[in-house]
Design an enzyme around this catalytic site. Structure first.
Site, PDB file in Angstrom:
ATOM      1  N   ASN A 117      45.065  41.124 -40.547  1.00  0.00           N
ATOM      2  CA  ASN A 117      44.070  40.469 -39.694  1.00  0.00           C
ATOM      3  C   ASN A 117      42.700  41.050 -40.043  1.00  0.00           C
ATOM      4  O   ASN A 117      42.378  42.168 -39.661  1.00  0.00           O
ATOM      5  CB  ASN A 117      44.424  40.735 -38.213  1.00  0.00           C
ATOM      6  CG  ASN A 117      43.361  40.219 -37.262  1.00  0.00           C
ATOM      7  OD1 ASN A 117      42.502  39.422 -37.653  1.00  0.00           O
ATOM      8  ND2 ASN A 117      43.407  40.658 -36.021  1.00  0.00           N
ATOM      9  N   TRP A 118      41.917  40.287 -40.753  1.00  0.00           N
ATOM     10  CA  TRP A 118      40.624  40.789 -41.244  1.00  0.00           C
ATOM     11  C   TRP A 118      39.535  40.758 -40.177  1.00  0.00           C
ATOM     12  O   TRP A 118      38.432  41.225 -40.416  1.00  0.00           O
ATOM     13  CB  TRP A 118      40.163  39.994 -42.476  1.00  0.00           C
ATOM     14  CG  TRP A 118      41.072  40.107 -43.660  1.00  0.00           C
ATOM     15  CD1 TRP A 118      42.214  40.875 -43.749  1.00  0.00           C
ATOM     16  CD2 TRP A 118      40.940  39.458 -44.919  1.00  0.00           C
ATOM     17  NE1 TRP A 118      42.787  40.737 -44.987  1.00  0.00           N
ATOM     18  CE2 TRP A 118      42.015  39.873 -45.732  1.00  0.00           C
ATOM     19  CE3 TRP A 118      40.019  38.560 -45.447  1.00  0.00           C
ATOM     20  CZ2 TRP A 118      42.199  39.419 -47.032  1.00  0.00           C
ATOM     21  CZ3 TRP A 118      40.192  38.107 -46.753  1.00  0.00           C
ATOM     22  CH2 TRP A 118      41.275  38.539 -47.539  1.00  0.00           C
ATOM     23  N   LYS A 119      39.827  40.146 -39.069  1.00  0.00           N
ATOM     24  CA  LYS A 119      38.848  40.019 -37.976  1.00  0.00           C
ATOM     25  C   LYS A 119      37.519  39.435 -38.500  1.00  0.00           C
ATOM     26  O   LYS A 119      37.536  38.622 -39.416  1.00  0.00           O
ATOM     27  CB  LYS A 119      38.649  41.359 -37.275  1.00  0.00           C
ATOM     28  CG  LYS A 119      39.982  42.012 -36.886  1.00  0.00           C
ATOM     29  CD  LYS A 119      39.837  43.121 -35.923  1.00  0.00           C
ATOM     30  CE  LYS A 119      41.183  43.776 -35.709  1.00  0.00           C
ATOM     31  NZ  LYS A 119      41.188  44.718 -34.632  1.00  0.00           N
ATOM     32  N   HIS A 145      45.404  37.534 -29.190  1.00  0.00           N
ATOM     33  CA  HIS A 145      45.031  38.881 -29.614  1.00  0.00           C
ATOM     34  C   HIS A 145      44.260  39.548 -28.468  1.00  0.00           C
ATOM     35  O   HIS A 145      43.506  38.890 -27.755  1.00  0.00           O
ATOM     36  CB  HIS A 145      44.164  38.795 -30.875  1.00  0.00           C
ATOM     37  CG  HIS A 145      43.946  40.127 -31.511  1.00  0.00           C
ATOM     38  ND1 HIS A 145      43.028  41.025 -31.018  1.00  0.00           N
ATOM     39  CD2 HIS A 145      44.535  40.722 -32.576  1.00  0.00           C
ATOM     40  CE1 HIS A 145      43.060  42.123 -31.769  1.00  0.00           C
ATOM     41  NE2 HIS A 145      43.973  41.965 -32.723  1.00  0.00           N
ATOM     42  N   SER A 153      46.816  50.342 -35.084  1.00  0.00           N
ATOM     43  CA  SER A 153      46.584  51.515 -35.939  1.00  0.00           C
ATOM     44  C   SER A 153      47.713  51.761 -36.948  1.00  0.00           C
ATOM     45  O   SER A 153      48.056  52.918 -37.215  1.00  0.00           O
ATOM     46  CB  SER A 153      46.331  52.756 -35.073  1.00  0.00           C
ATOM     47  OG  SER A 153      45.142  52.579 -34.339  1.00  0.00           O
ATOM     48  N   GLY A 196      45.260  45.511 -38.722  1.00  0.00           N
ATOM     49  CA  GLY A 196      43.838  45.184 -38.641  1.00  0.00           C
ATOM     50  C   GLY A 196      43.058  45.938 -39.704  1.00  0.00           C
ATOM     51  O   GLY A 196      43.061  45.584 -40.889  1.00  0.00           O
ATOM     52  N   GLY A 197      42.417  47.012 -39.297  1.00  0.00           N
ATOM     53  CA  GLY A 197      41.509  47.763 -40.167  1.00  0.00           C
ATOM     54  C   GLY A 197      42.087  48.091 -41.536  1.00  0.00           C
ATOM     55  O   GLY A 197      41.400  47.953 -42.555  1.00  0.00           O
TER      56      GLY A 197
HETATM   57  C1  PEP Z   1      44.863  44.140 -34.805  1.00  0.00           C
HETATM   58  O1  PEP Z   1      43.683  43.856 -34.702  1.00  0.00           O
HETATM   59  O2  PEP Z   1      45.725  43.279 -34.658  1.00  0.00           O
HETATM   60  C2  PEP Z   1      45.208  45.515 -35.129  1.00  0.00           C
HETATM   61  C3  PEP Z   1      46.455  45.861 -35.063  1.00  0.00           C
HETATM   62  O3  PEP Z   1      44.150  46.356 -35.471  1.00  0.00           O
HETATM   63  P1  PEP Z   1      44.269  47.828 -36.096  1.00  0.00           P
HETATM   64  O4  PEP Z   1      45.376  47.821 -37.111  1.00  0.00           O
HETATM   65  O5  PEP Z   1      42.933  48.095 -36.685  1.00  0.00           O
HETATM   66  O6  PEP Z   1      44.600  48.747 -34.954  1.00  0.00           O
END
Ligand code: PEP
Length: 261
Positions: free
Chosen positions: A9-11, A95, A213, A234-235
């Site tokens: 998920n590149w947001k 989300h 995370s 995500g990140g």
């Molecule tokens: C997300 O946005 O779905 C996510 C899991 O973010 P991150 O991995 O950065 O916690």
């Protein structure tokens, strides 16, 4: 046997040029990989760019959000039909950033899921508790309510097409992931709900992802956690090398495992 799913998920990150480079590297790094299904969810602006690169590969295209109507006067919105037209396979719904920053409620999320299923797109339904809810001991109650309200009124064959993602709000983007016991506890509860609605065999086939995370360093442990059928990242999905390491950890851990009960 279900294949694990890893979604990036590149947001709201990246230009089209950056999306092209990142997609190219991930595509090259996954090569002929068959043990893990991988999907990329770029921002709307880069969907078309990424779609072109993914056309002939195994990677799937996903979107980060959708409106529930097919067309109309909804300035700024994108319909399921438009996403299918671009080649999307999956769409993330509910989300926590949509729920908390944009006030999406369970009813809105249910409408989006129904619209995606009508358009033959695969919803990825995110659910998760806040830290306050966890501390109060209401995690399971919150998750059950989120799952049940999103599924209200859907036919069984529709529910079977949904991918679930448990994403504790306190773990998203914080560097603090949920531990395996916490994850298994919530995933098992979601599976119980699905068994009640669909029966054991169909419920076992539904994928329940973890998100929050996930990083190359903890991907091995997450892949080995009971009831985890993949990850929503995500990140860490914004850097090809790290994302590929996560995918490989999943592939290594799942290869040869029988996932049938
Ligand atoms: C997300 O946005 O779905 C996510 C899991 O973010 P991150 O991995 O950065 O916690």
């Amino acid at each position: 046997m279900k294949t694990p799913l890893v979604v990036g998920n590149w947001k709201m990150h990246g230009s089209c040029a950056e999306a092209r480079t990142l997609t190219g590297c991930i595509r090259q790094g996954t090569g002929a990989l068959r043990t893990v299904e991988v999907a990329l969810a770029p921002p709307f602006t880069a969907l078309s760019t990424v779609a072109t690169i993914l056309k002939r590969g195994n990677l799937r295209l996903a979107a980060q959000n959708v409106h529930w109507e097919e067309a109309g006067a909804f300035t700024g919105e994108i319909s399921p039909k438009m996403l299918r037209d671009l080649g999307c396979r999956y769409v993330i719904v509910g989300h926590s950033e949509r729920r908390h920053l944009f006030h999406e409620d369970n009813r809105t999320i249910a409408k989006k899921i129904a619209a995606l299923l009508r358009t033959e797109l695969g919803p990825i339904l995110c659910v998760g508790e806040t830290l306050k809810e966890r501390d109060k001991g209401t995690t399971v109650r919150v998750i059950s309510r989120q799952v049940l309200s999103a599924l209200k009124g859907l036919p069984k064959n529709g529910i079977g097409k949904i991918t679930f993602a448990y994403e504790p709000v306190w773990a998203i983007g914080t560097g603090r992931n949920a531990n395996p016991d916490q994850i298994t506890h919530v995933h098992s509860r979601i599976r119980e709900i699905l068994k009640g609605l669909l029966g054991k065999a169909k419920a076992t086939n539904c994928r329940i992802l973890y998100g929050g995370s996930a990083r190359p360093e903890n991907a091995g442990e997450l892949a080995g956690t009971p009831e985890v059928d993949g990850l929503l990242v995500g990140g860490a999905s914004l850097r090809a090398e790290g994302f590929l390491k996560i995918i490989r950890e999943f592939s290594r851990s799942w290869r040869g495992q029988s996932l049938e009960e």
